[in-house]
Design an enzyme around this catalytic site. Structure first.
Site, PDB file in Angstrom:
ATOM      1  N   THR B  51      -3.918   4.985  -1.098  1.00  0.00           N
ATOM      2  CA  THR B  51      -5.012   4.559  -0.480  1.00  0.00           C
ATOM      3  C   THR B  51      -4.633   3.446   0.667  1.00  0.00           C
ATOM      4  O   THR B  51      -4.070   3.804   1.869  1.00  0.00           O
ATOM      5  CB  THR B  51      -6.045   4.072  -1.338  1.00  0.00           C
ATOM      6  N   THR B  52      -4.938   2.326   0.411  1.00  0.00           N
ATOM      7  CA  THR B  52      -5.075   1.350   1.752  1.00  0.00           C
ATOM      8  C   THR B  52      -3.813   0.688   1.782  1.00  0.00           C
ATOM      9  O   THR B  52      -3.220  -0.034   0.953  1.00  0.00           O
ATOM     10  CB  THR B  52      -6.376   0.414   1.562  1.00  0.00           C
TER      11      THR B  52
END
Lengths: 225, 268
Positions: B51-52
Protein backbone atom coordinates in the site's frame (compact mmCIF):
# COMPACT_ATOMS: atom_id res chain seq x y z
CA UNK A 1 40.08 -27.12 -54.86
CA UNK A 2 43.63 -27.30 -53.52
CA UNK A 3 44.66 -30.16 -51.29
CA UNK A 4 45.46 -29.29 -47.67
CA UNK A 5 48.78 -30.81 -46.59
CA UNK A 6 48.39 -33.47 -43.87
CA UNK A 7 49.10 -32.20 -40.35
CA UNK A 8 48.98 -34.68 -37.47
CA UNK A 9 46.61 -33.77 -34.60
CA UNK A 10 49.60 -33.62 -32.23
CA UNK A 11 51.34 -31.10 -34.45
CA UNK A 12 48.15 -29.06 -34.89
CA UNK A 13 47.59 -28.77 -31.13
CA UNK A 14 51.25 -27.94 -30.58
CA UNK A 15 51.16 -25.17 -33.17
CA UNK A 16 47.99 -23.72 -31.68
CA UNK A 17 49.39 -23.83 -28.13
CA UNK A 18 52.57 -22.10 -29.30
CA UNK A 19 50.53 -19.43 -31.05
CA UNK A 20 48.42 -18.75 -27.93
CA UNK A 21 51.40 -18.79 -25.56
CA UNK A 22 53.24 -16.34 -27.74
CA UNK A 23 50.32 -13.91 -27.67
CA UNK A 24 49.93 -14.21 -23.90
CA UNK A 25 53.62 -13.93 -23.03
CA UNK A 26 53.88 -10.59 -24.81
CA UNK A 27 51.55 -9.00 -22.22
CA UNK A 28 52.29 -7.96 -18.66
CA UNK A 29 51.41 -10.15 -15.71
CA UNK A 30 48.66 -10.29 -13.11
CA UNK A 31 49.22 -11.65 -9.60
CA UNK A 32 46.47 -13.05 -7.37
CA UNK A 33 47.16 -13.86 -3.75
CA UNK A 34 45.01 -14.48 -0.70
CA UNK A 35 45.34 -12.20 2.30
CA UNK A 36 43.69 -11.91 5.69
CA UNK A 37 40.34 -10.58 4.43
CA UNK A 38 40.07 -12.28 1.05
CA UNK A 39 41.80 -12.18 -2.32
CA UNK A 40 44.01 -9.46 -3.80
CA UNK A 41 44.78 -8.90 -7.49
CA UNK A 42 47.69 -6.77 -8.61
CA UNK A 43 48.24 -6.17 -12.32
CA UNK A 44 51.01 -4.36 -14.13
CA UNK A 45 48.68 -2.05 -16.04
CA UNK A 46 49.34 1.63 -16.75
CA UNK A 47 45.76 2.22 -17.99
CA UNK A 48 43.31 3.50 -15.41
CA UNK A 49 40.25 2.71 -17.52
CA UNK A 50 41.00 -0.51 -19.43
CA UNK A 51 40.96 -2.93 -16.55
CA UNK A 52 42.37 -6.43 -16.24
CA UNK A 53 40.55 -7.14 -12.97
CA UNK A 54 36.78 -6.91 -12.61
CA UNK A 55 33.81 -7.58 -10.38
CA UNK A 56 31.60 -10.46 -11.53
CA UNK A 57 29.24 -10.98 -8.59
CA UNK A 58 28.93 -10.56 -4.82
CA UNK A 59 31.80 -12.92 -3.98
CA UNK A 60 33.34 -13.54 -7.39
CA UNK A 61 36.01 -11.63 -9.30
CA UNK A 62 37.75 -12.04 -12.65
CA UNK A 63 41.26 -11.24 -13.87
CA UNK A 64 42.85 -11.80 -17.25
CA UNK A 65 45.94 -11.34 -19.38
CA UNK A 66 46.41 -11.47 -23.12
CA UNK A 67 44.32 -9.83 -25.83
CA UNK A 68 42.08 -7.18 -24.31
CA UNK A 69 39.23 -7.47 -26.83
CA UNK A 70 38.99 -11.21 -26.25
CA UNK A 71 38.99 -11.20 -22.46
CA UNK A 72 36.68 -8.17 -22.30
CA UNK A 73 34.04 -10.20 -24.17
CA UNK A 74 34.53 -13.08 -21.76
CA UNK A 75 34.32 -10.75 -18.76
CA UNK A 76 30.95 -9.32 -19.91
CA UNK A 77 29.67 -12.83 -20.69
CA UNK A 78 30.64 -13.87 -17.16
CA UNK A 79 28.77 -10.94 -15.59
CA UNK A 80 25.71 -11.74 -17.71
CA UNK A 81 25.75 -15.41 -16.72
CA UNK A 82 26.19 -14.60 -13.05
CA UNK A 83 23.43 -11.97 -12.97
CA UNK A 84 20.97 -14.23 -14.79
CA UNK A 85 21.75 -17.13 -12.48
CA UNK A 86 21.48 -15.03 -9.32
CA UNK A 87 18.20 -13.56 -10.56
CA UNK A 88 16.63 -16.92 -11.46
CA UNK A 89 17.77 -18.80 -8.35
CA UNK A 90 19.37 -17.01 -5.39
CA UNK A 91 22.44 -14.83 -4.95
CA UNK A 92 24.17 -17.59 -2.98
CA UNK A 93 23.90 -19.94 -5.96
CA UNK A 94 26.37 -17.97 -8.06
CA UNK A 95 29.76 -19.62 -7.62
CA UNK A 96 33.24 -19.07 -8.97
CA UNK A 97 33.58 -22.76 -9.73
CA UNK A 98 30.67 -22.90 -12.16
CA UNK A 99 31.88 -19.75 -13.92
CA UNK A 100 35.43 -21.12 -14.19
CA UNK A 101 34.01 -24.34 -15.69
CA UNK A 102 32.04 -22.35 -18.25
CA UNK A 103 35.17 -20.43 -19.25
CA UNK A 104 37.15 -23.68 -19.43
CA UNK A 105 34.73 -25.42 -21.76
CA UNK A 106 34.37 -22.31 -23.90
CA UNK A 107 38.12 -21.78 -24.27
CA UNK A 108 38.63 -25.54 -24.78
CA UNK A 109 36.14 -25.59 -27.66
CA UNK A 110 37.73 -22.48 -29.16
CA UNK A 111 41.16 -24.08 -28.92
CA UNK A 112 40.28 -27.28 -30.75
CA UNK A 113 37.55 -26.08 -33.12
CA UNK A 114 37.98 -22.34 -33.61
CA UNK A 115 39.78 -20.74 -36.52
CA UNK A 116 42.34 -19.45 -34.03
CA UNK A 117 42.75 -20.16 -30.31
CA UNK A 118 41.99 -17.41 -27.78
CA UNK A 119 45.12 -15.58 -26.66
CA UNK A 120 43.98 -15.16 -23.06
CA UNK A 121 44.49 -16.65 -19.65
CA UNK A 122 41.90 -16.11 -16.91
CA UNK A 123 41.59 -16.20 -13.16
CA UNK A 124 38.30 -16.59 -11.30
CA UNK A 125 38.35 -16.04 -7.54
CA UNK A 126 35.68 -16.48 -4.91
CA UNK A 127 35.69 -15.60 -1.23
CA UNK A 128 33.38 -17.48 1.10
CA UNK A 129 32.99 -17.95 4.85
CA UNK A 130 36.60 -18.18 5.90
CA UNK A 131 38.23 -19.43 2.71
CA UNK A 132 39.10 -18.47 -0.83
CA UNK A 133 38.90 -20.34 -4.12
CA UNK A 134 41.16 -19.50 -7.03
CA UNK A 135 40.73 -21.04 -10.49
CA UNK A 136 43.19 -20.58 -13.29
CA UNK A 137 41.85 -21.21 -16.81
CA UNK A 138 44.38 -21.56 -19.61
CA UNK A 139 43.98 -20.59 -23.28
CA UNK A 140 43.32 -24.29 -24.14
CA UNK A 141 40.59 -24.74 -21.54
CA UNK A 142 42.85 -26.49 -19.06
CA UNK A 143 41.63 -25.56 -15.56
CA UNK A 144 43.76 -25.53 -12.42
CA UNK A 145 42.49 -25.16 -8.85
CA UNK A 146 45.30 -22.93 -7.52
CA UNK A 147 46.43 -22.95 -3.93
CA UNK A 148 45.91 -19.37 -2.72
CA UNK A 149 48.27 -17.58 -5.08
CA UNK A 150 49.21 -17.55 -8.76
CA UNK A 151 50.62 -15.30 -11.47
CA UNK A 152 49.56 -15.32 -15.12
CA UNK A 153 51.02 -13.56 -18.15
CA UNK A 154 54.50 -12.80 -19.45
CA UNK A 155 56.84 -13.83 -16.63
CA UNK A 156 54.41 -16.03 -14.73
CA UNK A 157 56.85 -18.79 -13.85
CA UNK A 158 59.47 -16.57 -12.23
CA UNK A 159 56.79 -14.59 -10.36
CA UNK A 160 55.19 -17.80 -9.13
CA UNK A 161 58.49 -18.98 -7.67
CA UNK A 162 58.88 -15.72 -5.81
CA UNK A 163 55.27 -15.82 -4.55
CA UNK A 164 55.72 -19.37 -3.28
CA UNK A 165 58.56 -18.09 -1.13
CA UNK A 166 57.07 -14.86 0.21
CA UNK A 167 53.29 -15.24 0.23
CA UNK A 168 51.74 -14.99 3.69
CA UNK A 169 47.98 -15.73 3.62
CA UNK A 170 47.51 -13.98 6.99
CA UNK A 171 49.11 -10.71 5.87
CA UNK A 172 47.03 -7.54 5.88
CA UNK A 173 46.10 -5.72 2.66
CA UNK A 174 49.13 -3.41 2.55
CA UNK A 175 51.64 -6.18 3.23
CA UNK A 176 50.03 -8.43 0.61
CA UNK A 177 50.14 -5.58 -1.90
CA UNK A 178 53.88 -5.06 -1.28
CA UNK A 179 54.55 -8.80 -1.70
CA UNK A 180 52.69 -8.78 -5.03
CA UNK A 181 54.42 -5.60 -6.25
CA UNK A 182 57.87 -6.97 -5.33
CA UNK A 183 57.18 -10.22 -7.17
CA UNK A 184 55.97 -8.35 -10.25
CA UNK A 185 58.76 -5.75 -10.18
CA UNK A 186 61.55 -8.31 -9.82
CA UNK A 187 60.47 -9.84 -13.09
CA UNK A 188 59.64 -6.76 -15.11
CA UNK A 189 62.47 -4.66 -16.39
CA UNK A 190 61.06 -1.47 -15.00
CA UNK A 191 60.07 0.32 -11.83
CA UNK A 192 56.50 -0.40 -10.76
CA UNK A 193 55.05 2.60 -8.97
CA UNK A 194 51.42 3.11 -8.01
CA UNK A 195 50.58 4.59 -11.42
CA UNK A 196 51.69 1.42 -13.20
CA UNK A 197 49.60 -0.87 -11.00
CA UNK A 198 45.97 -1.87 -11.07
CA UNK A 199 44.96 -3.08 -7.61
CA UNK A 200 41.60 -4.67 -6.84
CA UNK A 201 40.23 -7.60 -4.88
CA UNK A 202 37.55 -9.28 -2.82
CA UNK A 203 37.21 -8.34 0.85
CA UNK A 204 34.79 -10.56 2.76
CA UNK A 205 34.30 -7.91 5.47
CA UNK A 206 32.67 -5.47 3.01
CA UNK A 207 29.10 -6.73 3.09
CA UNK A 208 27.16 -8.06 0.10
CA UNK A 209 29.38 -6.80 -2.71
CA UNK A 210 32.89 -7.75 -1.64
CA UNK A 211 34.71 -6.36 -4.70
CA UNK A 212 36.90 -3.29 -4.23
CA UNK A 213 39.31 -1.25 -6.33
CA UNK A 214 42.11 0.70 -4.66
CA UNK A 215 42.64 4.24 -5.98
CA UNK A 216 46.18 5.21 -6.96
CA UNK A 217 46.76 7.41 -3.86
CA UNK A 218 45.81 4.53 -1.61
CA UNK A 219 48.20 2.23 -3.51
CA UNK A 220 51.10 4.68 -3.13
CA UNK A 221 50.45 4.98 0.59
CA UNK A 222 50.51 1.19 0.98
CA UNK A 223 53.69 0.78 -1.07
CA UNK A 224 55.53 3.37 1.01
CA UNK A 225 54.36 1.88 4.33
CA UNK B 1 10.17 -23.15 -19.27
CA UNK B 2 13.09 -21.47 -17.63
CA UNK B 3 16.58 -22.30 -18.79
CA UNK B 4 20.07 -21.18 -17.88
CA UNK B 5 22.07 -18.83 -20.05
CA UNK B 6 25.11 -20.48 -21.62
CA UNK B 7 28.39 -18.62 -21.88
CA UNK B 8 28.11 -18.79 -25.64
CA UNK B 9 24.70 -17.03 -25.64
CA UNK B 10 26.01 -14.55 -23.12
CA UNK B 11 28.85 -13.29 -25.34
CA UNK B 12 28.22 -9.66 -26.24
CA UNK B 13 27.82 -8.76 -29.93
CA UNK B 14 29.65 -5.68 -31.20
CA UNK B 15 27.40 -2.58 -31.34
CA UNK B 16 24.53 -4.44 -29.71
CA UNK B 17 21.76 -1.90 -29.13
CA UNK B 18 20.54 -3.72 -26.04
CA UNK B 19 23.90 -2.74 -24.55
CA UNK B 20 24.56 -3.38 -20.89
CA UNK B 21 20.87 -3.87 -20.01
CA UNK B 22 19.98 -6.84 -17.85
CA UNK B 23 16.25 -6.74 -18.58
CA UNK B 24 16.91 -6.67 -22.35
CA UNK B 25 19.19 -9.65 -21.90
CA UNK B 26 16.37 -11.58 -20.20
CA UNK B 27 13.89 -10.50 -22.88
CA UNK B 28 16.13 -11.82 -25.60
CA UNK B 29 17.38 -15.07 -24.13
CA UNK B 30 15.06 -16.04 -21.28
CA UNK B 31 11.70 -14.33 -21.91
CA UNK B 32 9.92 -16.77 -19.60
CA UNK B 33 11.89 -15.48 -16.64
CA UNK B 34 10.21 -12.08 -16.96
CA UNK B 35 7.00 -11.29 -15.08
CA UNK B 36 5.27 -9.88 -18.20
CA UNK B 37 5.05 -13.35 -19.67
CA UNK B 38 2.48 -14.27 -17.02
CA UNK B 39 -0.11 -11.94 -18.50
CA UNK B 40 -2.03 -13.73 -21.26
CA UNK B 41 -5.79 -13.30 -21.42
CA UNK B 42 -8.29 -14.10 -18.70
CA UNK B 43 -9.70 -12.03 -15.86
CA UNK B 44 -8.03 -10.20 -12.99
CA UNK B 45 -6.22 -12.71 -10.82
CA UNK B 46 -6.75 -12.48 -7.03
CA UNK B 47 -3.52 -11.13 -5.57
CA UNK B 48 -1.83 -9.42 -2.64
CA UNK B 49 -1.60 -5.60 -2.64
CA UNK B 50 1.06 -3.50 -0.97
CA UNK B 51 0.00 0.00 0.00
CA UNK B 52 1.46 3.35 1.06
CA UNK B 53 4.93 4.66 0.18
CA UNK B 54 6.24 8.23 0.31
CA UNK B 55 9.37 10.21 -0.52
CA UNK B 56 10.40 13.68 0.67
CA UNK B 57 13.32 15.82 -0.51
CA UNK B 58 15.30 17.95 1.93
CA UNK B 59 18.56 19.89 1.85
CA UNK B 60 20.95 16.94 2.15
CA UNK B 61 19.03 14.38 0.11
CA UNK B 62 15.80 12.39 0.24
CA UNK B 63 13.88 10.29 2.77
CA UNK B 64 11.85 7.33 1.48
CA UNK B 65 9.37 5.52 3.73
CA UNK B 66 6.65 2.89 3.57
CA UNK B 67 4.14 1.16 5.80
CA UNK B 68 4.42 -2.62 6.28
CA UNK B 69 0.94 -3.99 5.52
CA UNK B 70 -0.05 -6.17 2.58
CA UNK B 71 -3.67 -7.05 1.93
CA UNK B 72 -5.63 -9.51 -0.18
CA UNK B 73 -9.17 -8.16 -0.36
CA UNK B 74 -10.31 -7.76 3.23
CA UNK B 75 -7.59 -9.94 4.64
CA UNK B 76 -4.31 -8.65 6.05
CA UNK B 77 -1.94 -11.06 4.37
CA UNK B 78 1.35 -9.73 5.68
CA UNK B 79 2.25 -7.39 8.54
CA UNK B 80 5.95 -6.88 7.97
CA UNK B 81 6.23 -6.47 4.23
CA UNK B 82 9.15 -4.49 2.83
CA UNK B 83 8.14 -1.85 0.29
CA UNK B 84 11.30 0.25 0.27
CA UNK B 85 14.35 -1.33 -1.38
CA UNK B 86 17.91 -0.24 -1.98
CA UNK B 87 18.08 0.06 -5.78
CA UNK B 88 21.81 0.74 -5.63
CA UNK B 89 24.20 2.56 -3.30
CA UNK B 90 22.70 5.99 -4.14
CA UNK B 91 19.02 5.31 -4.84
CA UNK B 92 15.89 3.61 -3.53
CA UNK B 93 12.81 2.14 -5.16
CA UNK B 94 9.56 2.05 -3.20
CA UNK B 95 6.70 -0.06 -4.51
CA UNK B 96 2.92 0.00 -4.31
CA UNK B 97 0.31 -2.11 -6.06
CA UNK B 98 0.26 -5.85 -6.72
CA UNK B 99 2.89 -7.21 -4.34
CA UNK B 100 4.26 -10.09 -6.40
CA UNK B 101 4.99 -8.20 -9.64
CA UNK B 102 6.04 -5.12 -7.65
CA UNK B 103 8.71 -7.00 -5.69
CA UNK B 104 9.84 -8.62 -8.93
CA UNK B 105 10.14 -5.18 -10.51
CA UNK B 106 12.26 -3.95 -7.60
CA UNK B 107 14.51 -7.00 -7.93
CA UNK B 108 14.97 -6.73 -11.71
CA UNK B 109 15.56 -2.99 -11.42
CA UNK B 110 18.27 -3.42 -8.75
CA UNK B 111 19.91 -6.14 -10.89
CA UNK B 112 19.68 -3.84 -13.91
CA UNK B 113 21.57 -1.06 -12.12
CA UNK B 114 24.24 -3.38 -10.73
CA UNK B 115 24.65 -5.10 -14.10
CA UNK B 116 25.16 -1.79 -15.88
CA UNK B 117 27.65 -0.65 -13.26
CA UNK B 118 29.73 -3.83 -13.56
CA UNK B 119 29.74 -4.00 -17.36
CA UNK B 120 30.40 -0.28 -17.86
CA UNK B 121 32.70 0.19 -14.85
CA UNK B 122 30.51 2.98 -13.47
CA UNK B 123 26.91 3.76 -12.48
CA UNK B 124 24.11 5.16 -14.65
CA UNK B 125 23.14 8.79 -14.05
CA UNK B 126 20.12 9.23 -11.76
CA UNK B 127 18.05 10.44 -14.71
CA UNK B 128 19.14 7.37 -16.70
CA UNK B 129 17.97 5.13 -13.87
CA UNK B 130 14.59 6.89 -13.69
CA UNK B 131 14.09 6.62 -17.47
CA UNK B 132 14.93 2.91 -17.39
CA UNK B 133 12.44 2.33 -14.58
CA UNK B 134 9.78 4.19 -16.60
CA UNK B 135 10.33 1.79 -19.51
CA UNK B 136 10.06 -1.18 -17.18
CA UNK B 137 6.77 0.12 -15.72
CA UNK B 138 5.41 0.60 -19.23
CA UNK B 139 6.36 -2.96 -20.12
CA UNK B 140 4.08 -4.02 -17.27
CA UNK B 141 1.03 -2.41 -18.92
CA UNK B 142 -0.58 -5.68 -20.16
CA UNK B 143 -0.53 -6.93 -16.58
CA UNK B 144 -1.86 -3.63 -15.28
CA UNK B 145 -4.86 -3.99 -17.61
CA UNK B 146 -5.62 -7.25 -15.84
CA UNK B 147 -5.59 -5.55 -12.48
CA UNK B 148 -2.00 -6.26 -11.53
CA UNK B 149 -1.05 -2.59 -11.29
CA UNK B 150 2.49 -1.76 -10.18
CA UNK B 151 3.44 1.85 -9.49
CA UNK B 152 6.85 2.56 -8.01
CA UNK B 153 8.42 5.67 -6.51
CA UNK B 154 12.05 6.27 -7.29
CA UNK B 155 14.33 8.56 -5.29
CA UNK B 156 18.05 9.03 -5.09
CA UNK B 157 20.98 11.32 -4.75
CA UNK B 158 22.11 12.91 -8.01
CA UNK B 159 25.91 12.89 -7.77
CA UNK B 160 26.23 15.12 -10.86
CA UNK B 161 24.01 17.88 -9.45
CA UNK B 162 24.67 17.23 -5.72
CA UNK B 163 21.01 17.05 -4.83
CA UNK B 164 18.28 14.57 -3.94
CA UNK B 165 15.63 13.85 -6.58
CA UNK B 166 12.23 12.13 -6.56
CA UNK B 167 10.44 10.55 -9.53
CA UNK B 168 6.84 9.36 -9.72
CA UNK B 169 5.43 7.10 -12.42
CA UNK B 170 2.03 6.24 -13.83
CA UNK B 171 0.83 2.88 -15.13
CA UNK B 172 1.59 3.88 -18.72
CA UNK B 173 5.24 4.53 -17.89
CA UNK B 174 4.91 8.31 -17.58
CA UNK B 175 7.77 9.70 -15.50
CA UNK B 176 7.33 12.84 -13.41
CA UNK B 177 9.97 14.51 -11.31
CA UNK B 178 8.68 15.94 -8.03
CA UNK B 179 10.51 18.83 -6.40
CA UNK B 180 9.28 18.37 -2.82
CA UNK B 181 7.46 15.15 -2.00
CA UNK B 182 5.51 12.27 -3.52
CA UNK B 183 3.19 9.52 -2.28
CA UNK B 184 1.82 6.38 -3.92
CA UNK B 185 -0.51 3.50 -3.09
CA UNK B 186 -3.99 3.17 -1.63
CA UNK B 187 -3.14 5.52 1.28
CA UNK B 188 -1.10 7.81 -0.94
CA UNK B 189 -3.79 10.45 -1.16
CA UNK B 190 -4.07 10.78 2.61
CA UNK B 191 -0.31 10.72 3.04
CA UNK B 192 0.07 13.45 0.43
CA UNK B 193 -2.47 15.63 2.24
CA UNK B 194 -0.58 15.17 5.47
CA UNK B 195 2.77 15.97 3.85
CA UNK B 196 1.28 19.01 2.12
CA UNK B 197 0.11 20.44 5.42
CA UNK B 198 3.45 19.92 7.18
CA UNK B 199 6.07 20.42 4.47
CA UNK B 200 8.44 23.41 4.63
CA UNK B 201 11.51 23.74 2.42
CA UNK B 202 13.89 24.39 5.35
CA UNK B 203 13.20 21.21 7.32
CA UNK B 204 16.20 19.19 8.49
CA UNK B 205 16.61 15.43 8.32
CA UNK B 206 15.02 14.69 11.75
CA UNK B 207 12.00 16.86 11.07
CA UNK B 208 11.52 15.21 7.67
CA UNK B 209 11.64 11.72 9.22
CA UNK B 210 8.99 12.75 11.77
CA UNK B 211 6.89 14.25 9.00
CA UNK B 212 7.05 10.94 7.11
CA UNK B 213 5.93 9.01 10.19
CA UNK B 214 3.05 11.47 10.67
CA UNK B 215 2.03 11.04 7.03
CA UNK B 216 2.08 7.24 7.28
CA UNK B 217 0.03 7.47 10.48
CA UNK B 218 -2.52 9.71 8.73
CA UNK B 219 -2.67 7.27 5.81
CA UNK B 220 -3.22 4.31 8.16
CA UNK B 221 -5.87 6.33 10.01
CA UNK B 222 -7.95 6.76 6.85
CA UNK B 223 -7.07 3.77 4.68
CA UNK B 224 -7.80 0.21 5.88
CA UNK B 225 -5.11 -1.23 3.61
CA UNK B 226 -2.32 0.84 5.18
CA UNK B 227 -0.80 -0.46 8.39
CA UNK B 228 -0.04 1.75 11.40
CA UNK B 229 2.78 0.98 13.84
CA UNK B 230 2.29 -2.49 15.35
CA UNK B 231 3.33 -1.99 18.98
CA UNK B 232 2.40 -5.52 20.02
CA UNK B 233 4.63 -7.19 17.42
CA UNK B 234 7.19 -4.39 17.32
CA UNK B 235 6.72 -3.65 13.62
CA UNK B 236 7.36 -0.05 12.52
CA UNK B 237 7.41 1.70 9.13
CA UNK B 238 10.55 1.29 7.07
CA UNK B 239 12.44 4.53 6.56
CA UNK B 240 15.57 5.00 4.46
CA UNK B 241 17.63 8.08 3.75
CA UNK B 242 19.85 8.81 0.77
CA UNK B 243 22.34 11.65 0.79
CA UNK B 244 25.90 12.24 -0.47
CA UNK B 245 27.03 9.36 1.78
CA UNK B 246 24.69 6.94 0.01
CA UNK B 247 21.72 4.75 0.95
CA UNK B 248 21.04 3.64 4.51
CA UNK B 249 18.06 2.54 6.56
CA UNK B 250 17.15 4.07 9.89
CA UNK B 251 17.68 1.71 12.82
CA UNK B 252 14.54 0.28 14.39
CA UNK B 253 15.32 1.76 17.82
CA UNK B 254 15.28 5.28 16.41
CA UNK B 255 12.04 4.62 14.52
CA UNK B 256 10.34 3.20 17.59
CA UNK B 257 11.31 6.24 19.66
CA UNK B 258 10.17 8.70 17.01
CA UNK B 259 6.93 6.83 16.38
CA UNK B 260 6.18 6.78 20.14
CA UNK B 261 6.66 10.54 20.25
CA UNK B 262 4.36 11.05 17.25
CA UNK B 263 1.70 8.87 18.88
CA UNK B 264 1.89 10.51 22.31
CA UNK B 265 1.74 14.00 20.78
CA UNK B 266 -1.53 12.95 19.17
CA UNK B 267 -2.94 11.60 22.43
CA UNK B 268 -2.71 15.03 24.07
Amino acid sequence: MGMMPYVSPEQLMKDRAEFAQKGISRGRSVVALSYRDGMLFVAANPSTSLHKVSEIYDHVAFAAVGRYNEFEQLRVAGIRMADVKGYQYARADVTGRSLANAYASFLGAGFTEGSKPFEVELLVAEVNGAGVELYHVRYDGFIIDEDRHVAIGGSAEAINNQLAEHHDPDADLDAALRTARDALAANEDRELGASQLEVAGLDRTRGRRTFFRLPSERVSAALEG
Amino acid sequence: MSRDLSLHQALPEPFDLAGPSFSRLLERHLPDALPEALARGGEAIPHVEGTTVIAVAYDDGVIVAGDRRATAGNVISKRDMRKVFEADSTSAIAISGAAGPAMELAKIFATELEHYEKVENGPLSLEGKANKLGQMVRANLPMALQGLVVVPLFAGYDMLADTGRIYEFDVAGGRYEEQRFAAQGSGGRDARGSLKARYRPDLGRDAVVDMCLEALWDAADEDAATGGPDVVRGIYPLVSMIDAEGYRELPEDELRERMDRVVSARQQ
